[in-house]
Design an enzyme around this catalytic site. Structure first.
Site, mmCIF file in Angstrom:
data_model
loop_
_atom_site.group_PDB
_atom_site.id
_atom_site.type_symbol
_atom_site.label_atom_id
_atom_site.label_comp_id
_atom_site.label_asym_id
_atom_site.label_seq_id
_atom_site.Cartn_x
_atom_site.Cartn_y
_atom_site.Cartn_z
ATOM 1 N N GLY A 169 -0.998 1.252 -8.765
ATOM 2 C CA GLY A 169 0.182 1.323 -8.375
ATOM 3 C C GLY A 169 0.652 2.224 -7.089
ATOM 4 C CG ASP A 191 0.804 -1.665 -1.817
ATOM 5 O OD1 ASP A 191 0.038 -2.450 -1.511
ATOM 6 O OD2 ASP A 191 2.065 -1.256 -0.940
ATOM 7 C CB ILE A 246 -8.677 -9.067 -9.698
ATOM 8 C CG1 ILE A 246 -8.952 -10.020 -8.481
ATOM 9 C CG2 ILE A 246 -9.995 -8.486 -10.124
ATOM 10 C CD1 ILE A 246 -8.890 -9.288 -7.196
ATOM 11 C CG LEU A 276 -5.278 -5.017 2.513
ATOM 12 C CD1 LEU A 276 -3.936 -5.539 3.093
ATOM 13 C CD2 LEU A 276 -6.319 -5.965 1.705
ATOM 14 C CE1 TYR A 318 -6.291 4.913 3.056
ATOM 15 C CE2 TYR A 318 -6.935 4.914 5.240
ATOM 16 C CZ TYR A 318 -7.072 5.088 4.032
ATOM 17 O OH TYR A 318 -8.041 6.058 3.583
#
Ligand SMILES: Cc1cc2nc3c(=O)[nH]c(=O)nc-3n(C[C@H](O)[C@H](O)[C@H](O)COP(=O)(O)OP(=O)(O)OC[C@H]3O[C@@H](n4cnc5c(N)ncnc54)[C@H](O)[C@@H]3O)c2cc1C
Ligand SMILES: *[C@@H]1O[C@H](CO)[C@@H](O)[C@H](O)[C@H]1NC(C)=O
Ligand SMILES: *[C@@H]1O[C@H](CO)[C@@H](O)[C@H](O)[C@H]1NC(C)=O
Ligand SMILES: *[C@@H]1O[C@H](CO)[C@@H](O)[C@H](O)[C@H]1NC(C)=O
Ligand SMILES: *[C@@H]1O[C@H](CO)[C@@H](O)[C@H](O)[C@H]1NC(C)=O
Ligand SMILES: *[C@@H]1O[C@H](CO)[C@@H](O)[C@H](O)[C@H]1NC(C)=O
Ligand SMILES: *[C@@H]1O[C@H](CO)[C@@H](O)[C@H](O)[C@H]1NC(C)=O
Length: 541
Positions: free
Chosen positions: A118, A120, A246, A484, A486
């Site tokens: 979580g 992101d 995944i 990606l 960040y």
């Protein structure tokens, strides 16, 4: 400041969307929930699904959106800037629950946001800027880790801290090259690349993946052999969320010495930090690959001018060496004598202790702290950006940068991570992560502030955007590359409705350079109808 929109309003809003998506078969939220639950039960091959599906009218749901989300910038919503929340949250405990979620979401016209740790930066694992109804797949209960020899299977919902802890428990001479923050999730981190203190010796987390289990758009569980090399390539740096869910990665562990050495040297501008940064920039990526020295810039009160609101930049040289103090000192004397490193600046410890040290835990913190998935943290608003540096700056430029930072009055943190070593040996196309040879270091810009309201958030974010523009002439160009992991929606995003996309995919070229095309090719093979779509997902060709 407007209050957060209560979940009922979202239900109301979404029920209109459903009428348009299923014009001849209107579904209300209640019948949707019932129908989805039946479908889920049918496909999960398990009679008890009690508590797995959390609807938005429950306290578990409200708790998540009111108290668990740490980045307060992401939960705001007003009339011009809207984020949407999920219809419900599913917390699978078996892989068949994941399969059922994919199949039943697709069948009900819902999209899926997969959440591992979580973390992101734009919250894409739990909120959406698209007005398409969606559900969250919360993988935190799928977090087992199995180690045999120097091979491990780690489920996507495990955190880096849990992985490091388990490895060290098995064998004190083994480690794994991934990020520094123990609460980051394996699912997002590995699929986006993943680098940390071992990057110069062993490359990215993604470079050390040897197999994977993934649930595809049809609900099938695939491994490396059955998914094929194209898809296996894509989920080692292209981000997982464009291709499937995944479940687990199989990784090759790496050797670490029984004792490593760490140090952190602090220098302010008046203590000659500029000259040191300039020297660091010329040598950090060419040092012995067992030596990792990252640099952090912090805005600090200038203690020499207390009470006069004068600020300075404090530079931290924060380092891990895979070896003893006795080995390190001559290397430093040889390559970076200006830093003046002395024996008593250095601490020797086990690798697992260095994990805590590099994550800024205080001295004496027990190793078991790495298992804490939710350490108490202050709630802040947060915005990040990234760059890669391919040409040397010089002292004049650094001074210009300090002036800009200090003039802004913002508490910007810049983190410079050196590459070189193993990163130079891996070609740009080996994985989707293209920032290899020629990139001396990466920069992460991180801004945190206490949220007051939308206008104030906007002020901070706008300043960071201007600062990013200012940095343009000093960093990589054509494209100005970005990392990606960040994630930064300022770089552009897919449009919400139907199949329309931003025309240029600027963000795709920044994250993946020439690999973007192959990612789009893989996407059209494995998810041609674009079920796995989000703001920066890979479009099918
Ligand atoms: C405090 C902090 C420190 C950090 N330090 C580092 C660092 O040292 N090095 C570094 O490289 N990065 C670092 N990062 C960035 C980090 O690697 C990314 O934010 C990463 O994507 C987080 O993964 P997650 O699983 O925690 O996030 P999530 O928010 O769960 O996921 C991120 C993205 O991946 C997708 N995803 C997650 N799990 C799966 C899955 N199982 N299948 C398919 N898609 C999935 C999500 O849908 C989302 O799009 C840091 C971030 C933070 C907040
Ligand atoms: C929440 O919604 C579901 C489905 O719409 C319903 O069955 C349930 O009774 C509701 N629960 C509460 C606590 O309101
Ligand atoms: C459940 O599965 C059976 C066959 O396996 C099928 O006949 C039935 O319609 C399914 N029900 C739902 C709600 O999907
Ligand atoms: C709403 O958010 C947007 C985006 O941050 C901002 O531009 C706008 O000023 C905000 N509006 C209000 C009323 O706060
Ligand atoms: C995800 O699951 C974990 C473990 O059950 C729980 O602690 C966490 O609050 C959940 N998050 C969400 C968003 O449901
Ligand atoms: C521990 O790891 C080291 C280095 O990878 C290896 O040489 C050694 O055999 C391992 N020991 C055990 C007990 O597995
Ligand atoms: C602030 O500190 C800097 C660096 O120490 C110094 O050069 C400058 O004169 C100080 N400015 C004020 C207004 O005190």
């Amino acid at each position: 400041m407007k209050q957060m929109v209560p979940p009922e309003t979202f239900f109301f809003f979404f029920s209109f969307l459903f009428l348009s998506f299923h014009a001849c078969f209107p579904i209300t939220p209640e019948t949707l929930h019932t129908s989805f639950t039946q479908c889920f039960q049918n496909h999960s091959h398990h009679p008890s699904i009690f508590n797995l599906i959390i609807p938005s009218n429950t306290t578990a749901y409200t708790n998540f959106f009111h108290s668990s989300i740490k980045n307060t910038r992401l939960v705001m919503t007003n009339t011009t800037h809207t984020t949407f929340k999920p219809l419900f949250i599913i917390s699978p405990t078996l892989k068949s629950h994941v399969q059922a979620s994919v199949v039943c979401a697709a069948r009900h016209g819902l999209r899926l946001r997969t959440m591992s740790g979580g973390h992101d930066y734009e919250g894409l694992s739990y909120i959406s800027h698209h007005d398409h109804p969606f559900i969250i797949l919360n993988l935190s209960k799928l977090r087992s880790i199995h180690i045999a020899g120097d091979i491990a299977w780690v489920q996507a919902g495990a955190t880096l801290g849990e992985l490091y802890h388990e490895i060290a428990k098995k064998n004190k001479s083994m480690g794994f090259p991934a990020g520094l923050c123990p609460t980051v999730g394996v699912g997002g981190h590995f699929s986006g690349g993943g680098f940390g203190t071992l990057v110069r010796k062993y490359g990215l987390a993604a470079d050390n993946i040897i197999d994977a289990h993934l649930v595809d758009v049809n609900g099938r569980v695939l491994n490396r052999e059955t998914m094929g090399e194209d898809l296996f390539w894509a989920i080692r740096g292209g981000g997982g969320a464009s291709f499937g869910v995944i479940l687990a990665y199989k990784i090759k562990l790496v050797e670490v010495p029984p004792k490593v050495t760490v140090f952190t040297i602090h220098r302010t501008l008046s203590q000659g930090a500029t000259k040191l940064v300039n020297k660091w920039e010329h040598i950090a990526y060419e040092l012995n690959e067992r030596l990792f020295i990252r640099v952090l810039f912090l805005v600090k009160d200038n203690i020499e001018n207390k009470g006069r609101n004068n600020k300075t930049i404090e530079v931290l040289f924060n380092s891990l060496f895979l070896g003893s103090r006795e080995e390190l000192l001559p290397i430093m004397e040889d390559s970076f004598p200006e830093l003046g490193l002395e024996a008593n600046d250095c601490k020797e410890m086990r690798w697992i202790k260095s994990v805590l040290y590099m994550a800024w835990y205080p001295k004496g913190t027990p190793v078991s702290t790495l298992l804490d998935r939710n350490p108490p943290r202050l709630k802040n608003s947060l915005k990040g950006k990234s760059d890669f540096v391919t040409e040397h700056l010089n002292e004049k430029v650094w001074e210009r940068i300090w002036k800009k930072v200090l003039g802004g009055g913002e508490s910007l943190i810049m983190i410079l991570d050196p590459f070189g070593g193993r990163m130079d040996d891996i070609s740009e196309t080996e994985t989707p992560f293209p920032h290899r040879k020629g990139n001396m270091y990466s920069i992460q810009y991180l801004m945190k502030w206490k949220r007051i309201g939308d206008e104030d958030d906007k002020k901070h974010v706008d300043w960071l955007r201007r600062f990013y523009e200012f940095m343009a002439s000093y960093v990589s160009k054509n494209p100005r590359a970005a990392y990606l992991n960040y994630r930064d929606l300022d770089l552009g995003q897919n449009q919400g409705g139907g199949v329309s996309y931003s025309k240029s995919f600027v963000w795709g070229h920044k994250y993946y350079k020439g690999n973007f095309k192959r990612l789009a090719y893989v996407k059209s093979l494995v998810d041609p109808d674009n079920f796995f779509k989000h703001e920066q997902s890979i479009p099918p060709l």
